[in-house]
Scaffold this active site. Structure first.
Site, PDB file in Angstrom:
ATOM      1  N   ASP A   1     -10.478   0.579   6.838  1.00 21.22           N
ATOM      2  CA  ASP A   1     -10.111   1.987   6.999  1.00 21.22           C
ATOM      3  C   ASP A   1     -11.258   2.919   7.392  1.00 21.22           C
ATOM      4  O   ASP A   1     -11.209   4.111   7.098  1.00 21.22           O
ATOM      5  CB  ASP A   1      -9.453   2.512   5.706  1.00 21.22           C
ATOM      6  CG  ASP A   1      -8.250   1.679   5.313  1.00 21.22           C
ATOM      7  OD1 ASP A   1      -7.523   1.229   6.211  1.00 21.22           O
ATOM      8  OD2 ASP A   1      -8.045   1.468   4.094  1.00 21.22           O
TER       9      ASP A   1
ATOM     10  N   GLY B   1       7.591  -5.997   7.765  1.00 16.59           N
ATOM     11  CA  GLY B   1       7.461  -5.694   9.182  1.00 16.59           C
ATOM     12  C   GLY B   1       8.368  -4.606   9.722  1.00 16.59           C
ATOM     13  O   GLY B   1       8.726  -4.639  10.899  1.00 16.59           O
TER      14      GLY B   1
ATOM     15  N   LYS C   1      -5.228  -8.399   5.622  1.00 18.12           N
ATOM     16  CA  LYS C   1      -6.500  -9.120   5.682  1.00 18.12           C
ATOM     17  C   LYS C   1      -7.523  -8.304   6.472  1.00 18.12           C
ATOM     18  O   LYS C   1      -7.172  -7.526   7.354  1.00 18.12           O
ATOM     19  CB  LYS C   1      -6.322 -10.488   6.347  1.00 18.12           C
ATOM     20  CG  LYS C   1      -5.476 -11.441   5.549  1.00 18.12           C
ATOM     21  CD  LYS C   1      -6.214 -11.860   4.297  1.00 18.12           C
ATOM     22  CE  LYS C   1      -5.452 -12.904   3.519  1.00 18.12           C
ATOM     23  NZ  LYS C   1      -6.142 -13.267   2.298  1.00 18.12           N
TER      24      LYS C   1
ATOM     25  N   ILE D   1     -10.249  -7.772   9.260  1.00 12.86           N
ATOM     26  CA  ILE D   1     -10.465  -8.291  10.606  1.00 12.86           C
ATOM     27  C   ILE D   1     -11.942  -8.668  10.770  1.00 12.86           C
ATOM     28  O   ILE D   1     -12.827  -7.931  10.344  1.00 12.86           O
ATOM     29  CB  ILE D   1     -10.064  -7.237  11.664  1.00 12.86           C
ATOM     30  CG1 ILE D   1      -8.578  -6.914  11.545  1.00 12.86           C
ATOM     31  CG2 ILE D   1     -10.409  -7.689  13.068  1.00 12.86           C
ATOM     32  CD1 ILE D   1      -7.657  -8.089  11.799  1.00 12.86           C
TER      33      ILE D   1
ATOM     34  N   HIS E   1      -2.552   3.595   8.559  1.00 19.83           N
ATOM     35  CA  HIS E   1      -2.818   3.649   7.116  1.00 19.83           C
ATOM     36  C   HIS E   1      -1.887   4.693   6.509  1.00 19.83           C
ATOM     37  O   HIS E   1      -1.738   5.778   7.068  1.00 19.83           O
ATOM     38  CB  HIS E   1      -4.293   4.021   6.870  1.00 19.83           C
ATOM     39  CG  HIS E   1      -4.658   3.967   5.433  1.00 19.83           C
ATOM     40  ND1 HIS E   1      -4.855   2.773   4.772  1.00 19.83           N
ATOM     41  CD2 HIS E   1      -4.833   4.940   4.510  1.00 19.83           C
ATOM     42  CE1 HIS E   1      -5.147   3.024   3.505  1.00 19.83           C
ATOM     43  NE2 HIS E   1      -5.133   4.341   3.316  1.00 19.83           N
TER      44      HIS E   1
END
Length: 188
Positions: free
Chosen positions: A145, A13, A86, A88, A104
């Site tokens: 993406d 994070g 994960k 969405i 990304h």
């Protein structure tokens, strides 16, 4: 009314913390919730340090409406993916149209898609002898993406750079550009 952001993260994070720091005393935007798919993710400690609630969803939480109920309970109106691994759900995408963004660690459309995250991306960039890499901030749709690109920032790669060097250069771009981009999107 303050805009309330939820940050989704799966690991350490550092991007999420950069965003928390950026909006810490913001007049119209606050980070109101951290969501993760891993109980052991360090992001929970970062959230606690900032006194922001964090939530870990179940394995099926993306598909069964669990996450959407949590977002609603916390009055979230914007979602940021920062190292969230994960996919969405279409339901979540539809409930937050153009209000879910991702960062990304490459210049999409190159090096995107399932399995292309973190060091996997940087290894591929170096292995292919690319002369630049960077970041892509994009809206999220139901495919990895593939959402519309909001902005990109690049950095040069020299032949002597290691995968770790590329990772650090890209991370610096992420920490510099992601939070201000989120602010511009929310304020437009």
């Amino acid at each position: 009314m303050k805009h309330r952001i939820a940050i989704f993260a799966s690991g350490g994070g550092s991007n999420a913390e950069a965003i928390m720091n950026y909006f810490q005393n913001h007049s119209t935007i606050s980070v109101a919730l951290i969501v993760s798919n891993k109980f052991e993710a360090y992001i929970h400690e970062r959230a606690a340090k900032h006194k922001i609630p964090s939530y870990t969803h179940t394995a099926k939480g993306i598909e069964n409406g669990e996450i959407e109920a949590v977002l609603k309970a916390h009055e979230i109106n914007f979602v940021v993916l920062a190292g969230y691994l994960k996919k969405i759900s279409l339901s979540l995408v539809n409930n937050y149209p153009n209000r879910i963004v991702n960062i990304h660690p490459a210049l999409l459309p190159k090096y995107g898609g399932k399995g292309m995250y973190g060091m996997n991306v940087h290894k591929a960039v170096v292995a292919n002898g690319e002369r630049e890499s960077g970041i892509t901030i994009h809206y999220v749709n139901e495919n990895y993406d593939e959402g519309n690109i909001i902005e990109q920032h690049s950095c040069a790669i020299s032949p002597d750079m290691t995968v770790e060097n590329v990772q650090q250069a890209v991370l610096k771009l992420e920490h510099t550009f992601f939070a201000p981009c989120i602010e511009r999107i929310i304020n437009k």
